[in-house]
Design an enzyme around this catalytic site. Structure first.
Site, mmCIF file in Angstrom:
data_model
loop_
_atom_site.group_PDB
_atom_site.id
_atom_site.type_symbol
_atom_site.label_atom_id
_atom_site.label_comp_id
_atom_site.label_asym_id
_atom_site.label_seq_id
_atom_site.Cartn_x
_atom_site.Cartn_y
_atom_site.Cartn_z
ATOM 1 C CB CYS A 16 62.383 35.264 41.607
ATOM 2 S SG CYS A 16 64.088 34.739 41.637
ATOM 3 C CB CYS A 30 66.134 37.293 40.041
ATOM 4 S SG CYS A 30 64.935 37.746 41.288
ATOM 5 C CE LYS A 44 68.346 41.171 37.395
ATOM 6 N NZ LYS A 44 68.097 41.782 38.700
ATOM 7 C CE1 TYR A 91 65.931 44.962 40.639
ATOM 8 C CE2 TYR A 91 64.603 46.428 41.975
ATOM 9 C CZ TYR A 91 64.843 45.170 41.458
ATOM 10 O OH TYR A 91 64.010 44.133 41.751
ATOM 11 C CD GLU A 116 68.970 44.961 37.737
ATOM 12 O OE1 GLU A 116 69.604 44.664 38.765
ATOM 13 O OE2 GLU A 116 67.862 44.436 37.466
ATOM 14 C CB ALA A 145 73.821 42.816 43.546
ATOM 15 C CG HIS A 205 98.206 42.275 45.473
ATOM 16 N ND1 HIS A 205 97.755 43.539 45.171
ATOM 17 C CD2 HIS A 205 99.329 42.069 44.741
ATOM 18 C CE1 HIS A 205 98.588 44.085 44.298
ATOM 19 N NE2 HIS A 205 99.541 43.211 44.028
ATOM 20 C CD GLU A 209 94.901 44.583 46.345
ATOM 21 O OE1 GLU A 209 95.806 44.506 47.194
ATOM 22 O OE2 GLU A 209 95.063 44.290 45.147
#
Ligand SMILES: Cc1cc2nc3c(=O)[nH]c(=O)nc-3n(C[C@H](O)[C@H](O)[C@H](O)COP(=O)(O)OP(=O)(O)OC[C@H]3O[C@@H](n4cnc5c(N)ncnc54)[C@H](O)[C@@H]3O)c2cc1C
Length: 454
Positions: free
Chosen positions: A44, A49, A52, A179, A183, A342, A436, A441
Protein backbone atom coordinates in the site's frame (compact mmCIF):
# COMPACT_ATOMS: atom_id res chain seq x y z
CA UNK A 1 6.28 -17.94 32.06
CA UNK A 2 6.15 -18.65 28.34
CA UNK A 3 8.86 -20.85 26.87
CA UNK A 4 8.76 -18.91 23.61
CA UNK A 5 10.90 -15.92 22.59
CA UNK A 6 7.71 -14.01 21.70
CA UNK A 7 3.95 -14.19 22.11
CA UNK A 8 3.59 -13.24 18.44
CA UNK A 9 5.90 -13.27 15.43
CA UNK A 10 4.51 -11.41 12.41
CA UNK A 11 5.95 -12.08 8.95
CA UNK A 12 5.43 -9.04 6.72
CA UNK A 13 5.39 -5.34 7.57
CA UNK A 14 2.53 -4.23 5.32
CA UNK A 15 -0.94 -2.96 6.17
CA UNK A 16 -2.19 -6.09 7.95
CA UNK A 17 1.02 -7.16 9.66
CA UNK A 18 1.95 -3.75 11.04
CA UNK A 19 -1.53 -3.13 12.42
CA UNK A 20 -1.74 -6.53 14.11
CA UNK A 21 1.77 -6.20 15.60
CA UNK A 22 1.15 -2.67 16.88
CA UNK A 23 -2.20 -3.43 18.46
CA UNK A 24 -1.09 -6.72 20.01
CA UNK A 25 2.01 -5.12 21.55
CA UNK A 26 0.54 -1.71 22.34
CA UNK A 27 -2.89 -2.69 23.65
CA UNK A 28 -2.38 -6.11 25.19
CA UNK A 29 1.25 -5.93 26.30
CA UNK A 30 2.14 -9.00 24.24
CA UNK A 31 5.79 -9.51 23.35
CA UNK A 32 5.80 -9.08 19.58
CA UNK A 33 8.38 -9.27 16.79
CA UNK A 34 7.95 -8.53 13.09
CA UNK A 35 10.15 -9.37 10.10
CA UNK A 36 10.05 -7.33 6.90
CA UNK A 37 12.23 -8.28 3.94
CA UNK A 38 11.78 -5.07 1.98
CA UNK A 39 10.28 -1.76 3.13
CA UNK A 40 7.89 -1.06 6.00
CA UNK A 41 4.38 -0.09 4.94
CA UNK A 42 4.27 -2.87 2.33
CA UNK A 43 2.43 -2.75 -0.95
CA UNK A 44 0.00 0.00 0.00
CA UNK A 45 2.59 2.53 1.08
CA UNK A 46 5.56 1.64 -1.09
CA UNK A 47 4.17 0.28 -4.38
CA UNK A 48 0.39 0.47 -4.27
CA UNK A 49 -2.37 2.77 -3.05
CA UNK A 50 -0.27 5.71 -1.90
CA UNK A 51 2.19 6.26 -4.78
CA UNK A 52 -0.59 5.38 -7.22
CA UNK A 53 -2.97 7.98 -5.78
CA UNK A 54 -0.22 10.61 -5.86
CA UNK A 55 0.31 9.76 -9.54
CA UNK A 56 -3.44 10.08 -10.13
CA UNK A 57 -3.31 13.55 -8.58
CA UNK A 58 -0.32 14.47 -10.76
CA UNK A 59 -2.10 13.29 -13.90
CA UNK A 60 -5.32 15.19 -13.18
CA UNK A 61 -3.70 18.62 -13.48
CA UNK A 62 -3.56 18.42 -17.30
CA UNK A 63 -7.34 18.41 -17.90
CA UNK A 64 -7.85 20.78 -14.96
CA UNK A 65 -5.53 23.32 -16.59
CA UNK A 66 -7.38 22.89 -19.92
CA UNK A 67 -10.72 23.46 -18.21
CA UNK A 68 -9.40 26.52 -16.35
CA UNK A 69 -9.25 28.35 -19.70
CA UNK A 70 -12.99 27.96 -20.11
CA UNK A 71 -13.39 29.51 -16.67
CA UNK A 72 -11.54 32.65 -17.77
CA UNK A 73 -8.00 31.81 -16.72
CA UNK A 74 -5.14 32.69 -19.07
CA UNK A 75 -3.17 29.54 -18.49
CA UNK A 76 -0.90 27.34 -20.58
CA UNK A 77 0.14 23.95 -19.26
CA UNK A 78 3.91 23.56 -19.36
CA UNK A 79 5.78 20.26 -19.50
CA UNK A 80 5.42 17.64 -16.84
CA UNK A 81 8.80 16.95 -15.23
CA UNK A 82 8.79 13.30 -14.26
CA UNK A 83 12.15 13.36 -12.41
CA UNK A 84 10.95 16.25 -10.21
CA UNK A 85 7.70 14.46 -9.39
CA UNK A 86 9.47 11.13 -8.83
CA UNK A 87 11.92 12.77 -6.42
CA UNK A 88 9.08 14.27 -4.40
CA UNK A 89 7.23 10.95 -4.49
CA UNK A 90 10.26 9.05 -3.20
CA UNK A 91 10.76 11.57 -0.41
CA UNK A 92 7.13 11.17 0.63
CA UNK A 93 7.40 7.37 0.67
CA UNK A 94 10.58 7.61 2.77
CA UNK A 95 8.68 9.82 5.21
CA UNK A 96 5.78 7.38 5.43
CA UNK A 97 8.08 4.39 5.86
CA UNK A 98 9.77 6.26 8.70
CA UNK A 99 6.38 6.74 10.36
CA UNK A 100 5.64 3.01 10.11
CA UNK A 101 9.00 2.14 11.70
CA UNK A 102 8.38 4.66 14.50
CA UNK A 103 4.88 3.36 15.16
CA UNK A 104 6.21 -0.18 15.54
CA UNK A 105 9.07 0.90 17.80
CA UNK A 106 6.71 3.10 19.81
CA UNK A 107 4.41 0.13 20.46
CA UNK A 108 7.34 -1.97 21.62
CA UNK A 109 7.47 -4.27 18.57
CA UNK A 110 10.94 -5.69 17.89
CA UNK A 111 11.68 -5.55 14.15
CA UNK A 112 13.98 -7.60 11.96
CA UNK A 113 14.88 -6.24 8.52
CA UNK A 114 15.05 -9.69 6.99
CA UNK A 115 13.08 -12.32 5.15
CA UNK A 116 11.51 -14.91 7.42
CA UNK A 117 10.14 -18.39 6.79
CA UNK A 118 8.30 -20.88 8.90
CA UNK A 119 10.19 -23.85 10.30
CA UNK A 120 7.56 -25.40 12.54
CA UNK A 121 4.29 -24.46 14.25
CA UNK A 122 6.11 -22.10 16.63
CA UNK A 123 9.43 -21.29 14.93
CA UNK A 124 10.50 -18.91 12.20
CA UNK A 125 13.90 -18.65 10.59
CA UNK A 126 15.31 -15.32 9.47
CA UNK A 127 17.46 -14.92 6.36
CA UNK A 128 20.39 -14.44 8.75
CA UNK A 129 19.90 -18.03 9.88
CA UNK A 130 18.67 -16.95 13.32
CA UNK A 131 15.66 -18.86 14.63
CA UNK A 132 12.95 -17.32 16.81
CA UNK A 133 10.08 -19.03 18.58
CA UNK A 134 6.62 -17.63 19.21
CA UNK A 135 3.37 -18.83 20.70
CA UNK A 136 1.60 -17.51 17.60
CA UNK A 137 2.82 -16.78 14.08
CA UNK A 138 0.94 -14.35 11.84
CA UNK A 139 1.45 -14.66 8.09
CA UNK A 140 1.05 -11.22 6.47
CA UNK A 141 3.32 -11.49 3.45
CA UNK A 142 0.91 -9.91 0.94
CA UNK A 143 1.15 -10.59 -2.79
CA UNK A 144 3.11 -9.70 -5.90
CA UNK A 145 2.29 -8.99 -9.55
CA UNK A 146 2.56 -11.89 -11.95
CA UNK A 147 3.05 -11.99 -15.70
CA UNK A 148 1.00 -14.42 -17.79
CA UNK A 149 3.81 -16.37 -19.51
CA UNK A 150 3.92 -14.45 -22.80
CA UNK A 151 7.08 -14.95 -24.91
CA UNK A 152 9.37 -11.96 -24.35
CA UNK A 153 7.54 -10.81 -21.23
CA UNK A 154 10.85 -10.30 -19.42
CA UNK A 155 11.05 -6.98 -21.29
CA UNK A 156 7.82 -5.78 -19.69
CA UNK A 157 7.47 -4.07 -16.34
CA UNK A 158 4.80 -4.50 -13.66
CA UNK A 159 3.13 -2.04 -11.31
CA UNK A 160 6.09 -2.52 -8.94
CA UNK A 161 8.42 -0.89 -11.48
CA UNK A 162 6.28 1.92 -12.82
CA UNK A 163 7.07 4.24 -9.92
CA UNK A 164 10.81 3.99 -10.62
CA UNK A 165 10.97 4.72 -14.37
CA UNK A 166 14.07 6.76 -15.29
CA UNK A 167 12.05 8.85 -17.67
CA UNK A 168 8.45 9.07 -18.71
CA UNK A 169 8.00 7.03 -21.91
CA UNK A 170 6.55 8.55 -25.06
CA UNK A 171 4.31 5.50 -25.45
CA UNK A 172 3.15 2.71 -23.16
CA UNK A 173 1.16 -0.47 -23.63
CA UNK A 174 -0.72 -1.61 -20.55
CA UNK A 175 -1.90 -5.21 -20.65
CA UNK A 176 -4.84 -6.13 -18.42
CA UNK A 177 -8.34 -5.02 -17.59
CA UNK A 178 -8.45 -5.01 -13.80
CA UNK A 179 -8.45 -1.94 -11.63
CA UNK A 180 -4.65 -1.58 -11.55
CA UNK A 181 -4.38 -1.71 -15.36
CA UNK A 182 -7.20 0.81 -15.80
CA UNK A 183 -5.91 3.18 -13.14
CA UNK A 184 -2.44 3.28 -14.69
CA UNK A 185 -3.89 3.74 -18.18
CA UNK A 186 -5.63 6.88 -16.87
CA UNK A 187 -2.50 8.08 -15.08
CA UNK A 188 -0.19 7.65 -18.06
CA UNK A 189 -2.70 9.19 -20.43
CA UNK A 190 -3.11 12.18 -18.11
CA UNK A 191 0.66 12.63 -17.89
CA UNK A 192 0.79 12.94 -21.68
CA UNK A 193 2.05 9.44 -22.53
CA UNK A 194 0.49 7.83 -25.66
CA UNK A 195 -1.39 5.09 -23.85
CA UNK A 196 -2.65 1.85 -25.34
CA UNK A 197 -4.42 -0.80 -23.28
CA UNK A 198 -5.06 -4.38 -24.35
CA UNK A 199 -7.51 -6.52 -22.47
CA UNK A 200 -8.42 -10.02 -23.57
CA UNK A 201 -11.97 -9.86 -22.13
CA UNK A 202 -15.06 -8.20 -23.57
CA UNK A 203 -15.09 -5.33 -21.06
CA UNK A 204 -12.69 -3.90 -18.47
CA UNK A 205 -13.26 -4.11 -14.69
CA UNK A 206 -14.78 -7.58 -14.65
CA UNK A 207 -17.01 -8.23 -11.64
CA UNK A 208 -18.21 -4.64 -11.24
CA UNK A 209 -21.62 -3.33 -12.30
CA UNK A 210 -21.85 -3.58 -16.10
CA UNK A 211 -23.35 -0.16 -16.69
CA UNK A 212 -20.71 1.44 -14.46
CA UNK A 213 -17.76 -0.29 -16.09
CA UNK A 214 -19.19 0.43 -19.53
CA UNK A 215 -19.20 4.14 -18.73
CA UNK A 216 -15.65 4.08 -17.31
CA UNK A 217 -14.51 2.35 -20.48
CA UNK A 218 -16.24 4.93 -22.74
CA UNK A 219 -14.83 7.82 -20.76
CA UNK A 220 -11.31 6.39 -20.81
CA UNK A 221 -11.51 6.17 -24.60
CA UNK A 222 -12.98 9.68 -24.77
CA UNK A 223 -10.05 10.94 -22.67
CA UNK A 224 -7.56 9.47 -25.12
CA UNK A 225 -6.71 5.94 -23.96
CA UNK A 226 -6.50 3.62 -26.98
CA UNK A 227 -8.38 0.69 -25.47
CA UNK A 228 -8.51 -2.61 -27.38
CA UNK A 229 -10.90 -5.15 -25.90
CA UNK A 230 -10.72 -8.82 -26.83
CA UNK A 231 -7.01 -8.31 -27.46
CA UNK A 232 -3.93 -9.95 -26.00
CA UNK A 233 -0.19 -9.93 -26.62
CA UNK A 234 1.08 -12.93 -28.62
CA UNK A 235 4.78 -12.16 -28.24
CA UNK A 236 7.13 -9.31 -27.71
CA UNK A 237 10.78 -8.59 -28.35
CA UNK A 238 13.21 -5.86 -27.49
CA UNK A 239 14.27 -3.57 -30.31
CA UNK A 240 16.91 -0.82 -30.30
CA UNK A 241 14.48 1.79 -29.07
CA UNK A 242 11.66 -0.04 -27.34
CA UNK A 243 9.58 -3.18 -27.44
CA UNK A 244 7.97 -4.69 -30.51
CA UNK A 245 4.61 -6.29 -29.75
CA UNK A 246 2.54 -8.72 -31.83
CA UNK A 247 -1.07 -8.86 -30.70
CA UNK A 248 -4.10 -11.03 -31.38
CA UNK A 249 -5.88 -8.14 -33.14
CA UNK A 250 -3.19 -8.09 -35.85
CA UNK A 251 -1.30 -5.17 -34.30
CA UNK A 252 2.47 -5.21 -34.81
CA UNK A 253 3.64 -2.14 -32.97
CA UNK A 254 6.51 -0.63 -31.04
CA UNK A 255 6.07 0.78 -27.55
CA UNK A 256 8.65 2.44 -25.31
CA UNK A 257 7.35 0.55 -22.29
CA UNK A 258 5.00 -2.40 -21.82
CA UNK A 259 3.41 -2.97 -18.43
CA UNK A 260 1.64 -6.17 -17.46
CA UNK A 261 -1.14 -5.73 -14.91
CA UNK A 262 -2.40 -9.26 -15.30
CA UNK A 263 -3.00 -10.36 -11.75
CA UNK A 264 -1.30 -10.93 -8.43
CA UNK A 265 -0.29 -14.02 -6.49
CA UNK A 266 0.17 -14.45 -2.73
CA UNK A 267 3.77 -14.47 -1.43
CA UNK A 268 3.84 -18.03 -0.13
CA UNK A 269 6.63 -19.58 -2.20
CA UNK A 270 9.56 -21.11 -0.29
CA UNK A 271 7.97 -20.19 3.03
CA UNK A 272 7.94 -23.73 4.42
CA UNK A 273 4.19 -23.51 4.87
CA UNK A 274 2.91 -26.77 3.38
CA UNK A 275 5.77 -28.62 5.09
CA UNK A 276 4.41 -27.59 8.51
CA UNK A 277 0.79 -28.34 7.58
CA UNK A 278 -0.54 -24.92 6.45
CA UNK A 279 -2.86 -25.57 3.49
CA UNK A 280 -2.56 -23.44 0.37
CA UNK A 281 -5.13 -22.87 -2.38
CA UNK A 282 -4.77 -22.95 -6.16
CA UNK A 283 -3.00 -19.60 -6.43
CA UNK A 284 -0.84 -20.32 -3.39
CA UNK A 285 -3.13 -18.39 -1.04
CA UNK A 286 -3.12 -19.38 2.63
CA UNK A 287 -6.40 -21.12 3.44
CA UNK A 288 -7.91 -19.87 6.69
CA UNK A 289 -11.16 -20.21 8.61
CA UNK A 290 -13.46 -17.27 9.41
CA UNK A 291 -11.09 -16.15 12.18
CA UNK A 292 -7.97 -16.22 10.01
CA UNK A 293 -6.67 -19.44 11.55
CA UNK A 294 -4.82 -21.92 9.33
CA UNK A 295 -4.84 -25.68 9.68
CA UNK A 296 -1.95 -25.26 12.14
CA UNK A 297 -3.67 -23.81 15.24
CA UNK A 298 -0.78 -21.49 16.23
CA UNK A 299 -0.50 -19.99 12.73
CA UNK A 300 -2.90 -17.32 11.44
CA UNK A 301 -2.92 -15.26 8.25
CA UNK A 302 -4.32 -11.87 7.24
CA UNK A 303 -4.46 -9.68 4.16
CA UNK A 304 -3.55 -10.37 0.54
CA UNK A 305 -1.68 -13.57 1.42
CA UNK A 306 -5.13 -15.11 1.97
CA UNK A 307 -6.45 -13.68 -1.35
CA UNK A 308 -9.93 -12.93 -0.07
CA UNK A 309 -10.67 -9.20 -0.45
CA UNK A 310 -7.35 -7.64 -1.45
CA UNK A 311 -7.68 -4.11 -0.12
CA UNK A 312 -5.70 -2.21 2.50
CA UNK A 313 -8.57 -1.43 4.89
CA UNK A 314 -9.59 -5.10 4.77
CA UNK A 315 -6.06 -6.28 5.65
CA UNK A 316 -6.10 -3.82 8.56
CA UNK A 317 -9.51 -5.04 9.77
CA UNK A 318 -8.33 -8.64 9.54
CA UNK A 319 -5.23 -7.75 11.57
CA UNK A 320 -7.37 -6.16 14.27
CA UNK A 321 -9.84 -9.06 14.30
CA UNK A 322 -6.87 -11.43 14.76
CA UNK A 323 -5.71 -9.48 17.83
CA UNK A 324 -9.26 -9.42 19.26
CA UNK A 325 -9.55 -13.17 18.77
CA UNK A 326 -6.14 -14.33 19.94
CA UNK A 327 -4.95 -11.68 22.39
CA UNK A 328 -8.14 -10.15 23.78
CA UNK A 329 -10.20 -13.30 24.21
CA UNK A 330 -12.97 -11.94 22.00
CA UNK A 331 -13.39 -14.19 18.95
CA UNK A 332 -14.02 -11.80 16.04
CA UNK A 333 -14.66 -12.61 12.39
CA UNK A 334 -13.59 -9.86 10.00
CA UNK A 335 -16.70 -8.55 8.24
CA UNK A 336 -16.39 -8.92 4.48
CA UNK A 337 -19.93 -7.79 3.68
CA UNK A 338 -20.73 -4.51 1.93
CA UNK A 339 -17.18 -3.23 1.58
CA UNK A 340 -17.19 0.14 -0.16
CA UNK A 341 -14.37 0.57 -2.64
CA UNK A 342 -13.07 2.99 -5.23
CA UNK A 343 -11.32 2.55 -8.53
CA UNK A 344 -9.20 5.56 -9.27
CA UNK A 345 -9.77 5.61 -12.99
CA UNK A 346 -10.60 8.90 -14.66
CA UNK A 347 -13.47 9.24 -13.97
CA UNK A 348 -13.41 7.36 -10.67
CA UNK A 349 -15.76 4.55 -9.83
CA UNK A 350 -17.12 4.14 -6.31
CA UNK A 351 -19.05 1.02 -5.52
CA UNK A 352 -20.64 -0.80 -2.61
CA UNK A 353 -22.87 -3.86 -2.46
CA UNK A 354 -24.35 -5.86 -5.30
CA UNK A 355 -24.03 -5.03 -8.97
CA UNK A 356 -27.26 -5.08 -10.96
CA UNK A 357 -26.23 -8.42 -12.47
CA UNK A 358 -25.58 -9.99 -9.04
CA UNK A 359 -28.75 -8.53 -7.53
CA UNK A 360 -30.90 -10.09 -10.26
CA UNK A 361 -30.17 -13.49 -8.70
CA UNK A 362 -31.54 -12.29 -5.34
CA UNK A 363 -35.15 -11.77 -6.41
CA UNK A 364 -37.10 -8.83 -7.80
CA UNK A 365 -35.19 -5.54 -7.83
CA UNK A 366 -35.72 -1.95 -8.85
CA UNK A 367 -32.86 -0.14 -10.57
CA UNK A 368 -32.57 3.62 -10.30
CA UNK A 369 -29.94 5.09 -12.59
CA UNK A 370 -29.15 8.43 -14.09
CA UNK A 371 -26.30 9.46 -16.33
CA UNK A 372 -25.65 13.11 -17.14
CA UNK A 373 -23.03 15.74 -18.01
CA UNK A 374 -21.96 17.40 -14.77
CA UNK A 375 -21.96 21.17 -14.42
CA UNK A 376 -18.24 21.73 -13.94
CA UNK A 377 -16.97 19.99 -17.07
CA UNK A 378 -20.07 20.80 -19.15
CA UNK A 379 -19.23 24.49 -18.66
CA UNK A 380 -15.72 23.74 -19.90
CA UNK A 381 -17.17 22.17 -23.05
CA UNK A 382 -16.45 18.56 -22.19
CA UNK A 383 -18.69 15.66 -23.12
CA UNK A 384 -17.82 13.75 -19.92
CA UNK A 385 -20.73 11.91 -18.33
CA UNK A 386 -21.26 10.61 -14.81
CA UNK A 387 -23.46 7.81 -13.46
CA UNK A 388 -25.41 7.51 -10.22
CA UNK A 389 -27.05 4.15 -9.67
CA UNK A 390 -28.95 2.41 -6.88
CA UNK A 391 -30.09 -1.20 -6.78
CA UNK A 392 -33.10 -1.68 -4.52
CA UNK A 393 -34.68 -4.90 -3.25
CA UNK A 394 -38.35 -4.72 -4.31
CA UNK A 395 -39.51 -6.71 -1.29
CA UNK A 396 -37.56 -5.14 1.61
CA UNK A 397 -36.90 -1.75 -0.07
CA UNK A 398 -33.29 -2.03 1.13
CA UNK A 399 -30.60 -0.48 -1.05
CA UNK A 400 -28.51 -3.48 -2.09
CA UNK A 401 -25.93 -1.66 -4.15
CA UNK A 402 -24.73 1.80 -5.08
CA UNK A 403 -22.47 2.51 -8.07
CA UNK A 404 -21.11 5.92 -8.88
CA UNK A 405 -18.93 6.90 -11.81
CA UNK A 406 -17.86 10.50 -11.35
CA UNK A 407 -14.96 12.65 -10.25
CA UNK A 408 -14.76 12.17 -6.48
CA UNK A 409 -16.77 8.93 -6.54
CA UNK A 410 -14.37 7.40 -4.01
CA UNK A 411 -15.20 10.12 -1.50
CA UNK A 412 -18.93 9.79 -2.18
CA UNK A 413 -19.11 6.04 -1.83
CA UNK A 414 -17.45 6.10 1.59
CA UNK A 415 -20.45 8.03 2.91
CA UNK A 416 -23.14 6.18 0.94
CA UNK A 417 -21.51 3.01 2.30
CA UNK A 418 -22.44 3.95 5.87
CA UNK A 419 -26.13 4.28 5.02
CA UNK A 420 -26.15 1.02 3.06
CA UNK A 421 -24.24 -0.83 5.79
CA UNK A 422 -26.89 0.42 8.25
CA UNK A 423 -29.57 -1.15 6.06
CA UNK A 424 -31.00 2.07 4.58
CA UNK A 425 -34.05 1.69 2.37
CA UNK A 426 -34.78 3.60 -0.82
CA UNK A 427 -37.27 5.64 1.20
CA UNK A 428 -34.49 6.61 3.67
CA UNK A 429 -32.52 7.93 0.71
CA UNK A 430 -35.64 9.77 -0.55
CA UNK A 431 -36.23 11.37 2.87
CA UNK A 432 -32.76 12.88 2.82
CA UNK A 433 -32.67 16.43 1.52
CA UNK A 434 -30.43 16.97 -1.50
CA UNK A 435 -27.22 18.99 -1.27
CA UNK A 436 -27.47 21.40 -4.16
CA UNK A 437 -25.82 21.90 -6.57
CA UNK A 438 -23.80 18.68 -6.46
CA UNK A 439 -23.54 15.59 -8.61
CA UNK A 440 -24.37 13.29 -5.72
CA UNK A 441 -27.72 14.94 -5.02
CA UNK A 442 -29.08 12.68 -7.76
CA UNK A 443 -28.65 9.77 -5.39
CA UNK A 444 -31.54 11.11 -3.26
CA UNK A 445 -33.70 12.53 -6.05
CA UNK A 446 -34.24 9.55 -8.36
CA UNK A 447 -37.99 8.97 -8.01
CA UNK A 448 -38.95 6.51 -10.72
CA UNK A 449 -37.22 3.20 -11.30
CA UNK A 450 -35.27 3.06 -14.55
CA UNK A 451 -35.92 -0.69 -14.67
CA UNK A 452 -37.86 -3.18 -12.62
CA UNK A 453 -36.45 -6.69 -12.79
CA UNK A 454 -38.92 -9.36 -11.67
C1 LIG B 1 -0.77 -0.84 -7.71
C2 LIG B 1 -1.67 -1.16 -6.54
C3 LIG B 1 -2.64 -0.25 -6.17
C4 LIG B 1 -3.46 -0.53 -5.09
N1 LIG B 1 -4.43 0.38 -4.77
C5 LIG B 1 -5.23 0.15 -3.71
C6 LIG B 1 -6.20 1.11 -3.33
O1 LIG B 1 -6.35 2.16 -3.98
N2 LIG B 1 -6.98 0.85 -2.25
C7 LIG B 1 -6.83 -0.31 -1.52
O2 LIG B 1 -7.53 -0.48 -0.53
N3 LIG B 1 -5.92 -1.25 -1.88
C8 LIG B 1 -5.12 -1.04 -2.95
N4 LIG B 1 -4.18 -1.97 -3.29
C9 LIG B 1 -4.11 -3.24 -2.53
C10 LIG B 1 -3.36 -3.05 -1.21
O3 LIG B 1 -2.10 -2.47 -1.46
C11 LIG B 1 -3.19 -4.41 -0.54
O4 LIG B 1 -4.45 -5.00 -0.40
C12 LIG B 1 -2.57 -4.29 0.85
O5 LIG B 1 -1.32 -3.65 0.79
C13 LIG B 1 -2.44 -5.67 1.49
O6 LIG B 1 -1.79 -5.58 2.72
P1 LIG B 1 -1.02 -6.84 3.31
O7 LIG B 1 -0.59 -6.44 4.69
O8 LIG B 1 -1.84 -8.05 3.15
O9 LIG B 1 0.24 -7.06 2.38
P2 LIG B 1 1.37 -6.08 1.86
O10 LIG B 1 1.01 -4.65 2.05
O11 LIG B 1 1.72 -6.54 0.51
O12 LIG B 1 2.59 -6.37 2.85
C14 LIG B 1 3.27 -7.58 2.85
C15 LIG B 1 4.70 -7.30 3.29
O13 LIG B 1 5.35 -8.55 3.57
C16 LIG B 1 6.69 -8.49 3.13
N5 LIG B 1 7.12 -9.87 2.95
C17 LIG B 1 6.70 -10.77 2.02
N6 LIG B 1 7.28 -11.96 2.23
C18 LIG B 1 8.07 -11.83 3.33
C19 LIG B 1 8.91 -12.72 4.06
N7 LIG B 1 9.02 -13.99 3.73
N8 LIG B 1 9.60 -12.23 5.13
C20 LIG B 1 9.49 -10.91 5.50
N9 LIG B 1 8.69 -10.04 4.84
C21 LIG B 1 7.98 -10.49 3.78
C22 LIG B 1 6.60 -7.68 1.84
O14 LIG B 1 7.86 -7.09 1.53
C23 LIG B 1 5.53 -6.63 2.21
O15 LIG B 1 6.12 -5.46 2.74
C24 LIG B 1 -3.31 -1.73 -4.35
C25 LIG B 1 -2.32 -2.65 -4.73
C26 LIG B 1 -1.51 -2.36 -5.81
C27 LIG B 1 -0.45 -3.36 -6.21
Amino acid sequence: MSNFDYDLFVIGGGSGGVRAARVAAGETGAKVALAEESRYGGTCVIRGCVPKKLMVFASEYAPAMEDAKAYGWNIEAGDFEWPRFRGALEAELDRLEGIYRKLLAGSGVETFDARAKVVDAHTVELATGERKTAKHILLAMGGRPIKPGTPGEEHAITSNDIFHLDKLPKSILIVGGGYIACEFAGIMNGLGVETTQYYRGAQILRGFDEEARGLVSEEMIQNGVELHLGTNVIEMEKTGSGIHVKATNGDKRDFDVVMFATGRHPNTEDMGLEEVGVKLGRKGEVLVDDYGQTDVPSIYAVGDVTDRVNLTPVAIREGMAFVETVFKGNPTKPDHELIPTAIFTQPEMGTVGLSEEEARDHGPIEVYATSFRPMQTLFAGREARVLMKLIVCAATRKVLGCHIVAPGAGEMIQLAGIAIKMGATKEDFDRTVAVHPTMSEEIVTMKTPTRVVE
